[in-house]
Design an enzyme around this catalytic site. Structure first.
Site, PDB file in Angstrom:
ATOM      1  N   GLU A 271      37.287  37.829  53.059  1.00 49.45           N
ATOM      2  CA  GLU A 271      38.554  38.518  52.870  1.00 49.45           C
ATOM      3  C   GLU A 271      38.476  39.922  53.460  1.00 49.45           C
ATOM      4  OE1 GLU A 271      39.852  39.102  48.853  1.00 49.45           O
ATOM      5  OE2 GLU A 271      40.863  37.165  48.843  1.00 49.45           O
TER       6      GLU A 271
ATOM      7  N   ARG B 193      43.277  30.822  32.139  1.00 48.94           N
ATOM      8  CA  ARG B 193      42.770  30.876  30.754  1.00 48.94           C
ATOM      9  C   ARG B 193      43.246  32.174  30.112  1.00 48.94           C
ATOM     10  NH1 ARG B 193      39.488  35.186  31.678  1.00 48.94           N
ATOM     11  NH2 ARG B 193      38.351  35.212  33.658  1.00 48.94           N
TER      12      ARG B 193
END
Lengths: 170, 503, 503, 170
Positions: free
Chosen positions: B200, B292
């Site tokens: 990235e 989550r």
């Protein structure tokens, strides 16, 4: 009972003499020769509350592996070396090595799994005296000074608390 | 609603989930490794079962053992918490096989959004801005290095399966590439059993701002606003707050909409967090999705008044998100600090051990989420997070003042903690002005500390007296046998009464 | 703003006020009696000074000693908390003489509104509905009895200087009058050094609902809404909540306006509480004014988000109430229970003593205001209030569920507490429907308990095992010397590791 | 180590026999003759955590003035009388008076200010053995049974904890 305290902080080491003196109506605390208004209480394990001239201090004392004490209050932290009163005669100032009778304390709660010396043994500074096991780690508790083992205060298999005295080296 | 929920976790988050269940009248089943028998999550649960030795791989990561307990105990749902198995699609899969509800997203959504690369592809499709880079893991270093050159340094390598900075390396220039690739891959392999990494563009001094989303099984998806998580030590969040001081209502709407688009695109259900990097011009780039509950979820709870764990359970039970929740307006400001058993003076080395004495702060605006108690021994085998100290206030200033006050009250002896780190952060002018970014704390800690000043008069004297006093009690105690804490306390009582009368 | 504030109190409220000061960057000065040297309010203060022996009259009620400390320590303000000197006009008077700010109303306002009779006269003038009765104290019992007859029984006798039910007697019929008069007067004399009592019509089964008001020195007076305090044991509040389940927006406005009128009429400044009795038809009658912070102020804080102590300090420093506060809208529901060191199985007899072990609840929606810690000895000389456990939730139901959860977690050994009383109240159908009044709890406790049911299987077995286990450790320990708590804990560690492996 | 526990709750008194039995790999717990799956730990002073067939119980044990134990768990509360194992032969069931060697414990932390009997003395049930002072109140700790003082475990001036054994009466 007189104590010499070598206090090491971020700005270097200073030495103070603290005297807890019994007298008819209780104790008097003398700091560096001056009688002071100090009210000292242990309020919890490792936690000492001091009212010094009215100022309230909460101080945490934690023994370390080398027998010195970690002394914390709020953001401030010191390392303290406390000289046993009975070692009062003829110590040199600012000596590198601990002087006089030294009390060796367990830095953590644990189980004494091995005694490495016996009463009467001559030991070197840094020599292991006792092995205390805590959290699966064995910690060798070393002598703070060259000298003679005057007293062993624990036996193998005994459980000890943080700060509990293990031995005296004279 | 569920009758009995198994919590496949330990520590503060297991306790947090148990509390939500108990408030809902749901029975809780805890699991524990050999070193966690005395842990708070075992004491507070309705039932608790051992699942093996201390190492996570032999206990908290053993899906087979956990499913076995769930069946034996007759659980109708499993909450994974965060960490451990929370983002492992094998757990929801095993739940499905066993006819037990997994409190979290579907296997498909977890796989579609959980991995960094898949998430990034999804983001592109959902028209959510992303950081330039490779979508897919590349096996061949040379190939990746070529890409890095064309993209221009600095770049960052990240583990596909990663999280929490593990398997992540920033590469400043071409020369450093090969070593960085090696380190990232091997670290990723050790940490996640998956060596794959991707590339990235590395943004300089970005903020980390994330959006909390909730989606029900009936097609409604809502954003509960952002959390500012830019204060990180080595990619680990240590201070989180809501709202973010830099997010404008307009930016909040834009980021929220993007997060909701992404969730819809992934067919996401239950609680999730979409993490973004935000640059100085307030452009935001998709970073990753956490499928989550987040460690830092309490700051969102404090400003919205919602209980995110109860919300997770309700959604897993098939309930709808009431429309009212879309109009939730945050109130005041919340901030969390993560108290760890680690030594800030010794490179934050973990310091497990026995908690000898402890006094926790309470009072207005203070919330503590924790799994510790006095006399408990912090095991060395797990993340050394002790407590999350969360403060709420009408303003960011009041919140910080309350955190400082609470930190001053929080005492814990027997182990070292990172309290002093927060004392420092919460007084740093840059932090108070919120001029922070994901590297800010590392830079701060790298800087030479300001020259030490003598402590205010009294502190040194008091410390000397305390040390001498300790010596005195030790000398007295050493004459006796057995543990001395109690004994000395008693002696001091006696002594006190006298000292009181000292002139 | 003030530099240094003396807190003329002890226990949880002294701690509460210290916390507010520390959050404002104000230094705190504590005072303590001989038995309070180890108390939390001394440990947390910046400075602390002894003011004499345990009995309040020789310490916490000694204005001269407190003013002396304030002068010596250079305090610029004094906060009285509640109880002790909080409603004694001599303290503000002494403050005025010493040029120290008293954090509370003026001497005049305190005298005009503080006493029940004066307050009642003021209420009449301010056109606030009052309970029929005598405005002034009457010296002559016969005269009062005649009035009682004409008014019709039941009536109630109340101490002019009174509070907390002391010097208060309900008279059911004419025959009981003389004895009631005698008891009320003598109790009033002992409690407040003032034997004067007055007469009121006794309302059957009213609710106690009070309005929290704030007034600044610039003529602004606001209401922060009501608190429902009908759950009382012998006129002592034990559970308080906000908002009240029976108060409609319209009633809230009416009661708030009445309270504000009264405050204006009395030229009141700072925090005050106007107590009302509310009958079944939702008519409200002025009861009395408390010219101080209330024990139950946290429930108002939890729903408004305001910090009432900081507000008191700001007003005392001459700050204005921002107009925004007038528009404060309560959020969610808050409830407080008062945990006392008293034995509910033995007629709530106070049980001071050493707190051997303690685990306090934390987590979402839970606030604890307290002045206790593990290892501290609760002194026998003062009010046995240990902690105020306060829960917040989105609904009354969620709040009650959180309180129950927190009470289940709250463990304190070494002393008895009234936790079981709240376990019972919080499950009583009438309470859950909020069908309560000021006599409800006394009636409940007078009722025969439902027939005991056998504990669910397992509890008895576990209890037997625990008792035997305790016996085993005692037998083992008795061989050794010295206190054993720590030692036995260690032994048990050893034993545990073995027990874990039991088939 | 076998114990007989008389447990009195709201629904009357029941008697259980608990046996902590050592064997090669640790302890086994037998309740009323049945081997059970029980994991017992003291997690804090007066606080015992028990996993019984997986169910988690937190139980608070507080010694009372009469040597009995208050046993609390959540809303449930019992009074327990624990029979010392060495008193195993020939006790009558449901006897009013404690049987066998009885251990007398201090119900509260305090200071032993007076010993009222000596080892070897014959004592009546209810006769004072030791005076413990706590919070300015003097509490006479009485004998749970008629018998002979077999052992005094404390001395005058000694500080004791709640639950600490003071004496044995055989």
């Amino acid at each position: 009972m007189k104590f010499e305290v070598h206090l090491t902080g971020t700005v270097g080491t200073k030495t103070h003499v603290v005297d807890f003196e019994e007298h008819e109506n209780g104790h008097r605390v003398t700091l560096d020769g001056k009688l002071i208004d100090a009210d000292v209480v242990q309020v919890a394990a490792n936690t000492i509350s001091i009212l010094l001239d009215g100022k309230s201090y909460e101080i945490h004392v934690t023994p370390m592996i080398d027998g010195k004490l970690k002394v914390q209050t709020g953001p401030e932290e010191f390392t303290a070396e406390v000289q046993d009163p009975r070692a009062w005669r003829g110590r040199k100032h600012g000596a590198q090595e601990a002087q006089g009778r030294q009390q060796v304390m367990s830095p953590m709660p644990g189980k004494v799994i091995r005694l490495l010396v016996n009463v009467g043994d001559e030991v070197e500074a840094g020599q292991g005296l006792v092995v205390v096991e805590a959290m699966k780690m064995q910690n060798e508790i070393r002598s703070p000074k060259k000298g003679k083992v005057e007293r062993m205060l624990v036996s193998e298999g005994q459980n000890v608390n943080a700060g509990e005295a293990l031995a005296w080296v004279e | 609603m569920f009758k009995k929920i198994l919590i496949a976790n330990r520590g503060e988050i297991a306790v947090r989930i148990e509390r939500a269940c108990h408030e809902l009248g749901i029975m809780t089943v805890a699991v524990f490794s050999d070193v966690d028998r005395n842990s708070l999550h075992v004491r507070l649960a309705n039932e608790a079962y051992p699942i093996g030795p201390a190492p996570s791989r032999e206990s908290y990561l053993r899906i087979d053992k956990i499913m076995d307990v769930a069946r034996r105990a007759g659980c109708d749902a499993i909450h994974p918490g965060y960490g451990f198995l929370a983002e492992n699609a094998e757990l929801p899969r095993a739940c499905a096989d066993a006819g037990i509800t997994f409190i979290g997203p579907s296997v498909e959504a977890m796989e579609a959004m959980g991995s960094k690369t898949a998430g990034k592809q999804l983001a592109r499709r959902a028209d959510v801005p992303t950081v330039p880079g490779t979508d897919t893991a590349l096996e061949n270093p040379e190939e990746v290095q070529a890409l890095a050159r064309s993209m221009g340094y600095p770049v960052v390598l990240k583990a596909v399966a990663g999280g929490g900075g593990k398997g992540m390396r920033v590469v400043a220039n071409d020369a450093a590439f090969t070593a960085a690739w090696r380190d990232a891959s091997s670290e990723a392999l050790n940490a996640f059993g998956d060596a794959r990494v991707f590339l990235e563009k590395y943004l300089v001094a970005p903020r980390h701002i994330e959006i909390q989303i909730f989606a029900d099984a009936h097609g409604r998806v809502v954003s509960l606003g952002e959390r500012e998580c830019s204060v990180q030590r080595r990619h680990q969040k240590v201070v989180e707050e809501a709202p973010s001081p830099v997010v404008t209502p307009d930016l909040r709407r834009k980021m929220g909409d993007a997060a909701v688009r992404l969730a819809r695109a992934g067919g996401y259900v239950n609680a999730g967090t979409v993490e973004f990097l935000v640059d100085a011009q307030l452009n935001f780039y998709f970073l990753e999705v956490n499928t989550r509950l987040q460690v830092e979820h309490p700051v969102t709870e404090q400003v919205t008044g919602l209980d995110l764990v109860k919300l997770q359970i309700a959604i897993a039970a098939g309930h709808r998100l009431p429309f009212a929740w879309e109009t939730i307006t945050p109130r005041g400001h919340a901030m969390e600090v993560r108290l760890y058993a680690e030594d800030p003076d010794n490179n934050f080395f973990p310091c497990p051990g026995k908690i000898v004495a402890r006094h926790a702060p309470t009072g207005p605006g203070i919330r503590l989420d924790e799994g510790v108690y006095e006399g408990w021994t912090v095991p060395m085998e797990y993340d050394p997070l002790l407590s999350k100290l969360i403060a709420w206030g009408n303003s960011r200033e009041e919140t910080i003042a309350r955190l400082r006050r609470a930190l001053d009250e929080y005492t814990i002896t027997g182990i070292r903690t990172n309290v002093s780190l927060f004392r420092r952060i919460l007084t740093e002018p840059e932090f108070l002005r919120s001029e922070i970014h994901t590297k800010w704390l590392d830079d701060l800690l790298a800087r030479p500390r300001p020259a030490p000043t003598s402590p205010e008069s009294g502190i040194e004297e008091a410390s000397a007296i305390a040390a001498a006093f300790w010596g005195a009690t030790q000398t007295r105690n050493s004459a006796e046998s057995g543990p001395q804490t109690t004994a000395s306390r008693w002696k001091l009582e006696g002594r006190r009464e006298q000292l009181d009368r000292t002139p």
